[in-house]
Design a protein around this motif. Sequence first.
Motif, PDB file in Angstrom:
ATOM      1  N   UNK A  53     -48.001 -68.674   6.557  1.00  0.00           N
ATOM      2  CA  UNK A  53     -48.342 -68.443   7.958  1.00  0.00           C
ATOM      3  C   UNK A  53     -49.832 -68.216   8.131  1.00  0.00           C
ATOM      4  N   UNK A  54     -50.261 -68.243   9.379  1.00  0.00           N
ATOM      5  CA  UNK A  54     -51.686 -68.088   9.679  1.00  0.00           C
ATOM      6  C   UNK A  54     -52.186 -66.698   9.328  1.00  0.00           C
ATOM      7  N   UNK A  55     -51.292 -65.730   9.310  1.00  0.00           N
ATOM      8  CA  UNK A  55     -51.684 -64.351   8.964  1.00  0.00           C
ATOM      9  C   UNK A  55     -52.298 -64.303   7.565  1.00  0.00           C
ATOM     10  N   UNK A  56     -51.737 -65.094   6.647  1.00  0.00           N
ATOM     11  CA  UNK A  56     -52.266 -65.138   5.276  1.00  0.00           C
ATOM     12  C   UNK A  56     -53.684 -65.701   5.282  1.00  0.00           C
ATOM     13  N   UNK A  57     -53.901 -66.765   6.043  1.00  0.00           N
ATOM     14  CA  UNK A  57     -55.229 -67.387   6.092  1.00  0.00           C
ATOM     15  C   UNK A  57     -56.271 -66.440   6.671  1.00  0.00           C
ATOM     16  N   UNK A  58     -55.898 -65.742   7.741  1.00  0.00           N
ATOM     17  CA  UNK A  58     -56.863 -64.824   8.380  1.00  0.00           C
ATOM     18  C   UNK A  58     -57.199 -63.667   7.441  1.00  0.00           C
ATOM     19  N   UNK A  59     -56.181 -63.114   6.744  1.00  0.00           N
ATOM     20  CA  UNK A  59     -56.440 -62.024   5.796  1.00  0.00           C
ATOM     21  C   UNK A  59     -57.403 -62.486   4.709  1.00  0.00           C
ATOM     22  N   UNK A  60     -57.222 -63.740   4.238  1.00  0.00           N
ATOM     23  CA  UNK A  60     -58.122 -64.289   3.221  1.00  0.00           C
ATOM     24  C   UNK A  60     -59.540 -64.432   3.772  1.00  0.00           C
ATOM     25  N   UNK A  61     -59.663 -64.841   5.046  1.00  0.00           N
ATOM     26  CA  UNK A  61     -60.991 -64.967   5.671  1.00  0.00           C
ATOM     27  C   UNK A  61     -61.651 -63.596   5.833  1.00  0.00           C
ATOM     28  N   UNK A  62     -60.868 -62.572   6.128  1.00  0.00           N
ATOM     29  CA  UNK A  62     -61.429 -61.216   6.236  1.00  0.00           C
ATOM     30  C   UNK A  62     -62.056 -60.793   4.902  1.00  0.00           C
ATOM     31  N   UNK A  63     -61.399 -61.188   3.823  1.00  0.00           N
ATOM     32  CA  UNK A  63     -61.954 -60.847   2.493  1.00  0.00           C
ATOM     33  C   UNK A  63     -63.212 -61.673   2.196  1.00  0.00           C
ATOM     34  N   UNK A  64     -63.169 -62.970   2.435  1.00  0.00           N
ATOM     35  CA  UNK A  64     -64.311 -63.832   2.088  1.00  0.00           C
ATOM     36  C   UNK A  64     -65.530 -63.574   2.973  1.00  0.00           C
ATOM     37  N   UNK A  65     -65.304 -63.087   4.198  1.00  0.00           N
ATOM     38  CA  UNK A  65     -66.419 -62.774   5.095  1.00  0.00           C
ATOM     39  C   UNK A  65     -66.748 -61.279   5.072  1.00  0.00           C
ATOM     40  N   UNK A  66     -66.229 -60.587   4.097  1.00  0.00           N
ATOM     41  CA  UNK A  66     -66.458 -59.154   4.007  1.00  0.00           C
ATOM     42  C   UNK A  66     -67.782 -58.806   3.342  1.00  0.00           C
ATOM     43  N   UNK A  67     -67.970 -57.491   3.146  1.00  0.00           N
ATOM     44  CA  UNK A  67     -69.202 -56.940   2.566  1.00  0.00           C
ATOM     45  C   UNK A  67     -68.822 -56.194   1.299  1.00  0.00           C
ATOM     46  N   UNK A  68     -69.636 -56.253   0.202  1.00  0.00           N
ATOM     47  CA  UNK A  68     -69.310 -55.555  -1.042  1.00  0.00           C
ATOM     48  C   UNK A  68     -69.026 -54.066  -0.806  1.00  0.00           C
ATOM     49  N   UNK A  69     -67.960 -53.607  -1.477  1.00  0.00           N
ATOM     50  CA  UNK A  69     -67.534 -52.195  -1.430  1.00  0.00           C
ATOM     51  C   UNK A  69     -67.128 -51.747  -0.028  1.00  0.00           C
ATOM     52  N   UNK A  70     -66.759 -52.710   0.850  1.00  0.00           N
ATOM     53  CA  UNK A  70     -66.307 -52.394   2.194  1.00  0.00           C
ATOM     54  C   UNK A  70     -64.911 -52.968   2.418  1.00  0.00           C
ATOM     55  N   UNK A  71     -64.189 -52.338   3.376  1.00  0.00           N
ATOM     56  CA  UNK A  71     -62.844 -52.806   3.739  1.00  0.00           C
ATOM     57  C   UNK A  71     -62.939 -53.418   5.123  1.00  0.00           C
ATOM     58  N   UNK A  72     -62.756 -54.737   5.191  1.00  0.00           N
ATOM     59  CA  UNK A  72     -62.961 -55.503   6.412  1.00  0.00           C
ATOM     60  C   UNK A  72     -61.623 -55.637   7.158  1.00  0.00           C
ATOM     61  N   UNK A  73     -61.601 -55.198   8.430  1.00  0.00           N
ATOM     62  CA  UNK A  73     -60.369 -55.231   9.217  1.00  0.00           C
ATOM     63  C   UNK A  73     -60.469 -56.249  10.341  1.00  0.00           C
ATOM     64  N   UNK A  74     -59.355 -56.937  10.588  1.00  0.00           N
ATOM     65  CA  UNK A  74     -59.261 -57.783  11.779  1.00  0.00           C
ATOM     66  C   UNK A  74     -58.936 -56.902  12.974  1.00  0.00           C
ATOM     67  N   UNK A  75     -59.029 -57.484  14.158  1.00  0.00           N
ATOM     68  CA  UNK A  75     -58.752 -56.683  15.365  1.00  0.00           C
ATOM     69  C   UNK A  75     -57.292 -56.237  15.421  1.00  0.00           C
ATOM     70  N   UNK A  76     -56.366 -57.080  14.936  1.00  0.00           N
ATOM     71  CA  UNK A  76     -54.944 -56.693  14.962  1.00  0.00           C
ATOM     72  C   UNK A  76     -54.679 -55.555  13.992  1.00  0.00           C
TER      73      UNK A  76
END
Length: 669
Positions: free
Chosen positions: A600-623
Amino acid sequence: YGFINTCLKSLVVEKYGEETWEKLRLQAGVQDSFLTFEVYKDEITMQLVDKACKILGVPADIVLREFGKYFFEFCKRSGYDHMLRTLGGNLYEFIENLDALHSYLSLSYQASLIVTAEQEMNAPSFRVEKNEDGSMHLHYYSDRRGLCHIVPGIIGAAALDFFNIEISMKIVNQTEEEERTGKKEHIVFLVTQNPLFPCKERNEFSSSSQCLADSEKQIENQLNKEDLEKAKNANGDRGNSVCPVKKSHWKTLRGIITLGKGKLLRGFDPVYPKSLWIDTKTFCNGLPFHMVFDKELKVKQAGVSIQKIVPGLQTMGICLDQYFRIVHPEVPFTISSIQKFINSQFVFQTRREMMPESWKERPMLELRGQMMWMEPLQCMLYLCSPLLRTLHELEERQMHIADIAPHDVTRDLILLNQQRLAEMELSSQLERKKEELRILSKHLEEEKKKTEALLYAMLPQHVANQLKEGKRVEAGEFKECTILFSDVVTFTNICAQCEPIQIVLMLNSMYLRFDRLTTVHDVYKVETIGDAYMVVGGVPVPVPTHAERVANFALGMIMAAKGVQNPVSGNPIQIRVGIHTGPVLAGVVGEKMPRYCLFGDTVNIASRMESHGVPSKIHLSSSAYQCLKYKNFEITERGEIEVKGKGKMHTYFLIRNKSATENEIMGRP
């Protein structure tokens, strides 16, 4: 023998549970089960008793007394009930015949196995004396010190069960008599008994002289009443006659027998002939294994078969102890010692040095029988038979069935024992096979648990169970769950500058920490690909707190990564973490290496949150932010960013859990 240890195990398991037995046997350092006819060292039993006292916090005498009671019940359940019941009609006779029972069991157990002298059954010995006040003195002899408290348990249980009497036993004397009896411990118990029930409720095997006396009085009273009625009737018939009707002796006797249904209720008095109607030759031929000796142990008479085997006995007047030694009971070869144990079975064994040359290479002959003191002659009569268990033992001594008198049950015992030996051997083999199967089953269960643990690590438990049962696992839709991805910053550069083994060690160290956190926060690990780590909350079991669980897991990942060293720089590694919440479809893919995958698209978005994240940070989507904003987490806004394939997205950074400490996040005490 294993029978004793098996009984002890059964007692502990029945009263205290399997866990207590497991703890007990591990502390004692013994195996889990015992074979009935197998010979085990006494130290094993002693160790079990000692550890039982310590684990249960109970004194040794109480443990042994309870074991004695249970041992009696265990023997009854094991098929010895009728054998024990028929030992005697009262408690005195029961105790008096215990040695005979031990002698029989010794034959049975030794005949079923090839045993050495050290392995032979070394049973305790009992001797009982009646006192004028109705009490008894029970003498207990044993080679094993410290087990005397078992005796009150066994005897007390037998008295209550078989004779409906309650007894009390106390030790009145305790000595060591190794020289006199060959036994290391001699305990004297004072046994007092009190009936529990009236005579009419007694067991059919118990006897009571008082009841007999009461019955006789009732019969006599009934007879007197009948005679009185008859006299009155006679007076009425005869008019003025007043002569009393006197009952004759034979009429009274006839009435007693009739009322007793043919059984003479008064005591039995045997009748003896004035002279013995048997000649010496017939006596010695009819009882071929008998001996008569006087106080000085000089042989006065011997049966023909024993003369044939021990020719020295043909010389009348020789001393018996020159040709024989007493094996049981272990007493000195004197008339006084024999008289003291006269109710015991005596076992004699021939002395090798006094046997003919033809016997020097054969096993020595043993005789078993009873002693009878003949007061008028001041001589002892030893009525005995050869102590033989099998045809093999008969052949070893080059003897024949014909050497044993036709009336002697030893002939039947030897023949019947052959069949019994085959049955016991079969039983022993089955017991061994059963033990082997039990051990194999235990190992199989352990391997099964390992296999299941490995399977459950790869697939959700309910999915794995369906696959094991051969069922098809249908894909399931989850309306809301939270997915996390993570990876190692500059992982490609690290791989280029390190040996492969260093990469493996680094990833293994990191994944071990992460795997432990999945258990702490109850999230499901989906997969790892290289340095990428994926978990989900709310799948495969939907839960309303899926977002909080994944958020706490992510905070734990950041903390745990600080403990993993970068093999290039030597500094702690850095990871990026991305989280998104949304619907997914989950199912099993493949047959050879089935995997539980999310789609599902949820998996893709979670992967994008990780790849567009910052070192040692936890990147959250709006949902994901919407699920966590009221859950006591500290969250900062990142703003709008360009996400590959998704366009502009408003995202956030998870900083900490305001209500949980670092130890709680890491699952530390």
